[in-house]
Design an enzyme around this catalytic site. Structure first.
Site, short mmCIF file in Angstrom:
data_model
loop_
_atom_site.label_atom_id
_atom_site.label_comp_id
_atom_site.label_asym_id
_atom_site.label_seq_id
_atom_site.Cartn_x
_atom_site.Cartn_y
_atom_site.Cartn_z
N ARG A 35 5.92 -7.42 2.16
CA ARG A 35 6.53 -6.27 2.84
C ARG A 35 7.44 -6.69 3.99
NH1 ARG A 35 1.55 -1.90 2.67
NH2 ARG A 35 2.17 -1.01 0.67
N GLY A 353 0.66 0.74 -7.48
CA GLY A 353 -0.66 0.13 -7.36
C GLY A 353 -0.94 -1.08 -8.22
N GLY A 376 1.66 4.83 -3.51
CA GLY A 376 1.59 6.30 -3.49
C GLY A 376 2.97 6.94 -3.49
#
Ligand code: AMP
Length: 395
Positions: A35, A353, A376
Site C-alpha cells: 500500500r 480480498g 471492500g
C-alpha cells in the site's frame, strides 16, 4: 477524470489521503509494503514539481489514542520507499499539525498521526474535516481502500477544496480498471466468482449480469447452486436460505444470455483439513460425510478454455480452499489460465480480498493486468454502488 495531472504543484502543499493501513509485526515493523508503494507515483509527481506533501491515513481500529496504532511506527519504511526523510506530527489536527505544515518546505513530506485517534474521523464530523482541510492547498484522495467510507478525511473534507481536489494516480487506476471491465470492455467478458458464500457475492452477480458474457462460479458458492438444482452435496458448504436465490440467478442469466459455468467435478475430502482423505467425484454426486473443497480436473480444463477465449476477465474469489495445498490446484490453474490470456492481450482485473492474497501467494500478481488494493471498496464498485470518496471528488 479529475486526476492530479490537472494541477501544477509548484510551491503548493498537497494534502493526500493515503491508505497506509499496513500490517505490522510484534516489533512494529511493516510486513507488507504494497500500500505504501502504491502511493509512491502520486507523491513522486508532487515532489518532482516542487511541491510539498502532507500524508494522512488511518491504521487499524484504535479506540481513542493507542500507541500501538501510531503511524510513527511506519515513518522509517515510508521514508525508505519514497526516498525522502519523512517528518512526523504527533497529532493530525491542531497547533502541532498546523505548525509542522507551516514549516514544511518544497520537496518535504510530513506524515500525520493516525486519523482514527479522533472518533470524529469515522463519524464524518464536518468540523474535524475543516481542521484537516487547513493542512494543504490541494486535496488529493489516493486511498482506494477507504473510498467506500464517508469519513472526514475520505469524503467530507472535499467540500473545503471546491476548485482544488483530485484523485491520486492509484485511485484513478482503480477506477479505470473497473471501467475497463464493466463499461468500456472488449468482449467476450468473463467474471470468475469464487470464495465462500453466495450471500457475499449476490450484489456483484446481480450488477454484472448486464455487463458480462460468461460467469464462472467456483469455491464454496458452487454447492448452493448444485443443491438448488437437485444435486447431492454431502457436507459441502451450503446456504440453505439462498437456494431459491440461486435458481433465480440461473433464470435471470439465461434470460440475459449470460452463460453461467459451474464446476462439473470436485475434489472432495472427508473432513476440513489438508490431511483429510480425498477423492474426485461428479459435483452432483458427493457422498454423505464428504465435502467439496476444490474444483476437479475436468472442471479446470473447461474453465481454462473459457478464460482462453476471453478478452476481458474479472476474478474475485478463489476456486477452492487455496490456503490448504491439497485444495489449491483449481485456484492455481485458474491463475495460470488468466496469466496466459493476459499475455495474449486480454485485460485481467483481480480484486476483492482473498483472490488478491491468492495471486500474491502463487506469484501471479505481475502476470495479470491489474491487482486491486481495496477489498471492500472493490466489492462495492463491482456491486454498482457510488463510493462516497469518489463522489466527493467528482461533485
Ligand atoms: P471470500 O472471502 O468470499 O472470497 O471467500 C474466500 C474463502 O473461501 C477462502 O478462505 C477459501 O478457503 C474459502 N473457500 C473456497 N472454496 C471453498 C469450499 N469449497 N469450501 C469451503 N470454503 C471454501
Amino acid at each position: 477524470m479529475k486526476t492530479l495531472d490537472l494541477f501544477n504543484f509548484k510551491d503548493k502543499k498537497a494534502l493526500i489521503r493515503v491508505d497506509f493501513n499496513v500490517p505490522l509485526d510484534a516489533n512494529f515493523k511493516v510486513t507488507d509494503t504494497t500500500r505504501i508503494e502504491a502511493a509512491k507515483p502520486t507523491i513522486a509527481k508532487i515532489l518532482g514539481e516542487g511541491g510539498a506533501v502532507v500524508l494522512m491515513s488511518h491504521l487499524g481500529r484504535p479506540k481513542g489514542v493507542e500507541s500501538k496504532y501510531s503511524l510513527k511506527h511506519i515513518t522509517e519504511t515510508v521514508s525508505k520507499i519514497i526516498g525522502v526523510n519523512v517528518k512526523f506530527s504527533n497529532n493530525c489536527v491542531g497547533d502541532e499539525a498546523e505548525q509542522a505544515v507551516a514549516n514544511l518546505q518544497k520537496g518535504e513530506v510530513l506524515l500525520l498521526e493516525n486519523l482514527r485517534f479522533h472518533p470524529e474521523e469515522k463519524t464524518g464530523n464536518i468540523n474535524f474535516a475543516k481542521q484537516l482541510a487547513k493542512l494543504g492547498d490541494i486535496y488529493v484522495n489516493d486511498a482506494f481502500g477507504t473510498a467506500h467510507r464517508a469519513h472526514a478525511s475520505t469524503a467530507i473534507i472535499a467540500q473545503f477544496f471546491p476548485e482544488a481536489k483530485c484523485f491520486g494516480y492509484l485511485l484513478a487506476n482503480e477506477i479505470n480498471s473497473i471501467k475497463r471491465v464493466l463499461e468500456d470492455s472488449q468482449k467476450p467478458v468473463t467474471a470468475v466468482l469464487g470464495g465462500a458464500k453466495v450471500s457475499s457475492k449476490i450484489g456483484i452477480i446481480k450488477n454484472i449480469l448486464d455487463k458480462v458474457d460468461h460467469i464462472i462460479i467456483g469455491g464454496g458458492m458452487t454447492f448452493t447452486f448444485i443443491k438448488a438444482q437437485g444435486g447431492k452435496i454431502g457436507n459441502s458448504l451450503c446456504e440453505d436460505d439462498k437456494l431459491d436465490l440461486a435458481l433465480e440467478i440461473l433464470e435471470e442469466a439465461k434470460a440475459k444470455n449470460v452463460k453461467i459455468h459451474l464446476p462439473i467435478d470436485t475434489v472432495i475430502a472427508d473432513n476440513f483439513s489438508n490431511d483429510a482423505k480425498t477423492d474426485v467425484v461428479d459435483v452432483n454426486n458427493i457422498p454423505e460425510g464428504w465435502m467439496g473443497l476444490d474444483a476437479g480436473p475436468k472442471t479446470n480444463i473447461i474453465f481454462s478454455f473459457i478464460i482462453a477465449q476471453s478478452k476481458t476477465i474479472l476474478w474475485n474469489g478463489p476456486l477452492g480452499v487455496f490456503e490448504m495445498p491439497n485444495f489449491a490446484k483449481g485456484t492455481i490453474e485458474l491463475g495460470n489460465a488468466i496469466a496466459e490470456a493476459t499475455k495474449e492481450g486480454a485485460f485481467s482485473l483481480v480484486g476483492g480480498g482473498d483472490s488478491v492474497a491468492a495471486v500474491k501467494q502463487f506469484g501471479f500478481a505481475n502476470k495479470v493486468s491489474y491487482v486491486s488494493t481495496g477489498g471492500g471498496a472493490m466489492l462495492e464498485m463491482l456491486e454498482g454502488k457510488t463510493l462516497p470518496g469518489i463522489a466527493a471528488i467528482i461533485d
